[in-house]
Design an enzyme around this catalytic site. Structure first.
Site, mmCIF file in Angstrom:
data_model
loop_
_atom_site.group_PDB
_atom_site.id
_atom_site.type_symbol
_atom_site.label_atom_id
_atom_site.label_comp_id
_atom_site.label_asym_id
_atom_site.label_seq_id
_atom_site.Cartn_x
_atom_site.Cartn_y
_atom_site.Cartn_z
ATOM 1 N N HIS A 22 0.836 -1.209 0.000
ATOM 2 C CA HIS A 22 0.000 0.000 0.000
ATOM 3 C C HIS A 22 0.868 1.255 0.000
ATOM 4 C CE1 HIS A 22 -3.070 2.724 2.162
ATOM 5 N NE2 HIS A 22 -3.224 2.807 0.859
ATOM 6 N N ASP A 30 7.523 6.208 -20.769
ATOM 7 C CA ASP A 30 7.535 6.208 -22.230
ATOM 8 C C ASP A 30 8.954 5.937 -22.735
ATOM 9 O OD1 ASP A 30 8.969 8.716 -22.383
ATOM 10 O OD2 ASP A 30 7.081 9.831 -22.376
ATOM 11 N N ASP A 64 -4.797 3.634 -5.182
ATOM 12 C CA ASP A 64 -4.957 4.092 -3.800
ATOM 13 C C ASP A 64 -6.180 4.997 -3.629
ATOM 14 O OD1 ASP A 64 -4.566 4.864 -1.150
ATOM 15 O OD2 ASP A 64 -2.411 5.107 -1.390
ATOM 16 N N MET A 74 3.592 13.661 -15.951
ATOM 17 C CA MET A 74 4.629 14.688 -16.000
ATOM 18 C C MET A 74 4.053 15.938 -16.666
ATOM 19 S SD MET A 74 8.359 14.731 -17.879
ATOM 20 C CE MET A 74 9.046 13.382 -16.950
ATOM 21 N N TYR A 113 11.014 13.206 -12.071
ATOM 22 C CA TYR A 113 12.205 12.353 -12.098
ATOM 23 C C TYR A 113 12.605 11.914 -10.688
ATOM 24 C CZ TYR A 113 13.147 13.739 -16.995
ATOM 25 O OH TYR A 113 13.084 13.953 -18.341
ATOM 26 N N TYR A 131 5.149 13.167 -23.249
ATOM 27 C CA TYR A 131 4.595 13.340 -21.900
ATOM 28 C C TYR A 131 3.648 12.198 -21.549
ATOM 29 C CZ TYR A 131 6.622 17.999 -22.045
ATOM 30 O OH TYR A 131 7.504 19.053 -22.119
ATOM 31 N N ASN A 133 4.517 9.572 -19.614
ATOM 32 C CA ASN A 133 4.912 8.907 -18.372
ATOM 33 C C ASN A 133 3.781 8.978 -17.359
ATOM 34 O OD1 ASN A 133 7.737 8.544 -19.230
ATOM 35 N ND2 ASN A 133 7.717 10.772 -19.191
#
Length: 143
Positions: A22, A30, A64, A74, A113, A131, A133
């Site tokens: 959890h 990407d 979650d 991102m 990052y 973009y 990710n």
């Protein structure tokens, strides 16, 4: 191969998803993301696109519910004219699988990052969208 588990989910990825607890996070990276240099655990899913992988993962992986936004993208760098239509694909998949309509937190590039370096694992994909990710935060399995 197993019944009910997408062939996109490799044995290594299945193991990582099961090991996570959890609040642990996993990055779907990407093809441009520096996955190998940022990963504590690196899972290769070369050739796979993130939307299909996301759908397969969310059949097994609870997002979650104890946080406002269980997924992160991102943020587009200021001044960059890139569009992010893939985020709408992600949103639709997440809503279909979880019922969460607004799942995303937008994270500044370098903060993303740093967060990725702390993630349980990074999944390197062949996704070519800019973009693209995505970070997912795991929930508990409720009996």
């Amino acid at each position: 191969m197993l019944y009910g588990i997408s062939p996109l989910i490799s044995p290594e990825l299945l193991k990582v998803l099961m090991e996570m607890g959890h609040g642990d996070e996993i990055v779907l990276a990407d093809g441009n993301f520096p996955a190998a240099s940022h990963a504590a655990r690196l899972v290769r899913c070369d050739g796979h696109k993130i939307p299909e992988l996301l759908d397969a993962i969310l059949k097994l992986f609870p997002l979650d519910t104890y946080v406002e936004r269980p997924a992160a993208v991102m943020q587009v760098v200021p001044g960059d004219t890139a569009q992010t239509p893939i985020w709408e694909e992600y949103r639709a998949i997440i809503q279909q699988r979880t019922g969460i309509a607004e799942p995303f937190e937008e994270v500044e590039r370098f903060a993303f990052y740093e967060r990725a370096k702390k993630a349980y694992a990074i999944v390197a994909t062949g996704e070519s969208a800019l973009y693209a990710n995505l970070i997912l935060k795991k929930d508990v399995i409720k009996a």
